[in-house]
Write a protein that holds these residues in place. Structure first.
Motif, PDB file in Angstrom:
ATOM      1  N   LEU A  49       0.820  -1.214   0.000  1.00  0.00           N
ATOM      2  CA  LEU A  49       0.000   0.000   0.000  1.00  0.00           C
ATOM      3  C   LEU A  49       0.854   1.265   0.000  1.00  0.00           C
ATOM      4  N   ILE A  50       2.029   1.199   0.636  1.00  0.00           N
ATOM      5  CA  ILE A  50       2.957   2.334   0.565  1.00  0.00           C
ATOM      6  C   ILE A  50       3.439   2.505  -0.869  1.00  0.00           C
ATOM      7  N   ILE A  51       3.768   1.409  -1.508  1.00  0.00           N
ATOM      8  CA  ILE A  51       4.224   1.452  -2.899  1.00  0.00           C
ATOM      9  C   ILE A  51       3.125   1.985  -3.805  1.00  0.00           C
ATOM     10  N   GLU A  52       1.905   1.556  -3.546  1.00  0.00           N
ATOM     11  CA  GLU A  52       0.779   2.038  -4.341  1.00  0.00           C
ATOM     12  C   GLU A  52       0.549   3.538  -4.125  1.00  0.00           C
ATOM     13  N   ALA A  53       0.826   4.029  -2.917  1.00  0.00           N
ATOM     14  CA  ALA A  53       0.673   5.457  -2.653  1.00  0.00           C
ATOM     15  C   ALA A  53       1.779   6.270  -3.324  1.00  0.00           C
ATOM     16  N   ILE A  54       2.954   5.685  -3.521  1.00  0.00           N
ATOM     17  CA  ILE A  54       4.052   6.401  -4.175  1.00  0.00           C
ATOM     18  C   ILE A  54       3.774   6.552  -5.669  1.00  0.00           C
ATOM     19  N   ILE A  55       3.403   5.451  -6.337  1.00  0.00           N
ATOM     20  CA  ILE A  55       3.041   5.506  -7.762  1.00  0.00           C
ATOM     21  C   ILE A  55       1.669   4.839  -7.912  1.00  0.00           C
ATOM     22  N   GLY A  67       3.854  -5.381 -10.051  1.00  0.00           N
ATOM     23  CA  GLY A  67       4.626  -6.341  -9.272  1.00  0.00           C
ATOM     24  C   GLY A  67       5.805  -5.749  -8.532  1.00  0.00           C
ATOM     25  N   VAL A  68       5.796  -4.447  -8.295  1.00  0.00           N
ATOM     26  CA  VAL A  68       6.906  -3.805  -7.594  1.00  0.00           C
ATOM     27  C   VAL A  68       7.023  -4.294  -6.140  1.00  0.00           C
ATOM     28  N   PRO A  69       5.929  -4.611  -5.427  1.00  0.00           N
ATOM     29  CA  PRO A  69       6.108  -5.146  -4.065  1.00  0.00           C
ATOM     30  C   PRO A  69       6.937  -6.435  -4.039  1.00  0.00           C
ATOM     31  N   ALA A  70       6.719  -7.316  -4.983  1.00  0.00           N
ATOM     32  CA  ALA A  70       7.514  -8.553  -5.040  1.00  0.00           C
ATOM     33  C   ALA A  70       8.969  -8.234  -5.377  1.00  0.00           C
ATOM     34  N   PHE A  71       9.174  -7.250  -6.253  1.00  0.00           N
ATOM     35  CA  PHE A  71      10.536  -6.825  -6.597  1.00  0.00           C
ATOM     36  C   PHE A  71      11.258  -6.309  -5.356  1.00  0.00           C
ATOM     37  N   ILE A  72      10.595  -5.466  -4.583  1.00  0.00           N
ATOM     38  CA  ILE A  72      11.229  -4.893  -3.387  1.00  0.00           C
ATOM     39  C   ILE A  72      11.488  -5.972  -2.347  1.00  0.00           C
ATOM     40  N   ASN A  73      10.544  -6.886  -2.181  1.00  0.00           N
ATOM     41  CA  ASN A  73      10.735  -7.971  -1.218  1.00  0.00           C
ATOM     42  C   ASN A  73      11.930  -8.839  -1.620  1.00  0.00           C
ATOM     43  N   GLU A  89      11.168  -3.632   8.607  1.00  0.00           N
ATOM     44  CA  GLU A  89      10.101  -4.287   9.366  1.00  0.00           C
ATOM     45  C   GLU A  89       9.599  -3.393  10.497  1.00  0.00           C
ATOM     46  N   LYS A  90      10.536  -2.806  11.264  1.00  0.00           N
ATOM     47  CA  LYS A  90      10.147  -1.917  12.365  1.00  0.00           C
ATOM     48  C   LYS A  90       9.419  -0.685  11.845  1.00  0.00           C
ATOM     49  N   SER A  91       9.916  -0.136  10.747  1.00  0.00           N
ATOM     50  CA  SER A  91       9.326   1.088  10.209  1.00  0.00           C
ATOM     51  C   SER A  91       7.933   0.838   9.649  1.00  0.00           C
ATOM     52  N   LEU A  92       7.696  -0.330   9.067  1.00  0.00           N
ATOM     53  CA  LEU A  92       6.343  -0.637   8.587  1.00  0.00           C
ATOM     54  C   LEU A  92       5.357  -0.680   9.754  1.00  0.00           C
ATOM     55  N   THR A  93       5.781  -1.253  10.864  1.00  0.00           N
ATOM     56  CA  THR A  93       4.931  -1.272  12.060  1.00  0.00           C
ATOM     57  C   THR A  93       4.731   0.148  12.589  1.00  0.00           C
ATOM     58  N   ASP A 132      15.133   7.109   6.476  1.00  0.00           N
ATOM     59  CA  ASP A 132      15.932   6.134   5.729  1.00  0.00           C
ATOM     60  C   ASP A 132      15.037   5.059   5.108  1.00  0.00           C
ATOM     61  N   PHE A 133      14.070   4.589   5.901  1.00  0.00           N
ATOM     62  CA  PHE A 133      13.121   3.596   5.410  1.00  0.00           C
ATOM     63  C   PHE A 133      12.370   4.120   4.203  1.00  0.00           C
ATOM     64  N   TYR A 134      11.809   5.315   4.327  1.00  0.00           N
ATOM     65  CA  TYR A 134      10.996   5.857   3.237  1.00  0.00           C
ATOM     66  C   TYR A 134      11.856   6.136   2.002  1.00  0.00           C
ATOM     67  N   SER A 135      13.048   6.621   2.206  1.00  0.00           N
ATOM     68  CA  SER A 135      13.949   6.879   1.083  1.00  0.00           C
ATOM     69  C   SER A 135      14.284   5.583   0.342  1.00  0.00           C
ATOM     70  N   LEU A 136      14.574   4.522   1.091  1.00  0.00           N
ATOM     71  CA  LEU A 136      14.880   3.233   0.478  1.00  0.00           C
ATOM     72  C   LEU A 136      13.687   2.700  -0.312  1.00  0.00           C
ATOM     73  N   ILE A 137      12.511   2.718   0.300  1.00  0.00           N
ATOM     74  CA  ILE A 137      11.315   2.181  -0.358  1.00  0.00           C
ATOM     75  C   ILE A 137      10.965   3.022  -1.585  1.00  0.00           C
ATOM     76  N   LYS A 138      11.083   4.328  -1.479  1.00  0.00           N
ATOM     77  CA  LYS A 138      10.777   5.194  -2.613  1.00  0.00           C
ATOM     78  C   LYS A 138      11.745   4.940  -3.770  1.00  0.00           C
ATOM     79  N   ASN A 139      13.044   4.849  -3.469  1.00  0.00           N
ATOM     80  CA  ASN A 139      14.030   4.586  -4.517  1.00  0.00           C
ATOM     81  C   ASN A 139      13.831   3.220  -5.157  1.00  0.00           C
ATOM     82  N   LEU A 140      13.561   2.193  -4.354  1.00  0.00           N
ATOM     83  CA  LEU A 140      13.326   0.867  -4.912  1.00  0.00           C
ATOM     84  C   LEU A 140      12.031   0.818  -5.718  1.00  0.00           C
ATOM     85  N   THR A 141      11.025   1.575  -5.292  1.00  0.00           N
ATOM     86  CA  THR A 141       9.777   1.636  -6.051  1.00  0.00           C
ATOM     87  C   THR A 141      10.011   2.252  -7.419  1.00  0.00           C
ATOM     88  N   ILE A 142      10.744   3.344  -7.451  1.00  0.00           N
ATOM     89  CA  ILE A 142      11.040   3.994  -8.726  1.00  0.00           C
ATOM     90  C   ILE A 142      11.877   3.070  -9.610  1.00  0.00           C
TER      91      ILE A 142
END
Length: 173
Positions: A49-55, A67-73, A89-93, A132-142
């Motif tokens: 859902l975070i990935i979906e909110a980014i793009i 399929g970007v969530p599977a790519f990031i995982n 994991e901590k940041s998602l919680t 750091d978490f958001y930056s990583l997820i945003k960069n990997l999503t892009i």
């Protein structure tokens, strides 16, 4: 020199090369062992859902449908050390807890506009781990989105082999 041993090794090598195509054809997604991914289902759903909110989805496909969530995982499982995965994991919680305290709902229940506002607040916030978490997820999503087959073939006109070969061109002297 030991000719018998050399001939035996060459025969074994030849037999192995003959059997290799049959062995490789027997592989399929069902016969391969399941890949151990670092994120459990609940956190994976929040991540999706975070990935979906980014793009998000619009008149073009969004990151989640490509399929970007599977790519990031997979990237987290294969390319990052345990410390980074634990921070994710901590940041998602924590993202879910922040949404609960701010909107009295979990992150998964929020509408898209509130999800994006919350992520923007995290991006501009003071907490280094969350940033750091958001930056990583945003960069990997892009990265996952822009390297998908859909984007490469639809928008970037990707060619597997660049350039053209014109074999019948007269040579000028």
């Amino acid at each position: 020199m030991q000719r018998r041993k050399s001939i035996k090794n060459m025969a074994l090598l030849a037999g192995g090369l003959i059997a290799l195509p049959t062995w490789a054809k027997a592989w399929s997604l069902e016969t391969l062992p399941p890949m151990a991914l670092p994120l459990p289902t609940l956190e994976g759903n929040t991540l999706a859902l975070i990935i979906e909110a980014i793009i998000p989805e619009s008149d073009t496909k969004g990151a989640k449908s490509l399929g970007v969530p599977a790519f990031i995982n997979t990237m987290l499982a294969d390319c990052y050390d345990k410390k980074v995965v634990e921070n994710v994991e901590k940041s998602l919680t924590r993202v879910d807890n922040i949404a609960q305290s701010k909107f009295q709902q979990g992150f998964t229940a929020l509408p898209l506009a509130q999800k994006q506002a919350l992520l923007l607040e995290i991006e501009k916030g003071e907490d280094k781990d969350l940033k750091d978490f958001y930056s990583l997820i945003k960069n990997l999503t892009i990265q996952g989105y822009t390297t998908s087959e859909y984007v490469l073939t639809t928008f970037l006109k990707y060619e597997m082999v660049p350039g053209h070969y014109h074999g019948c061109v007269p040579v000028k002297s």
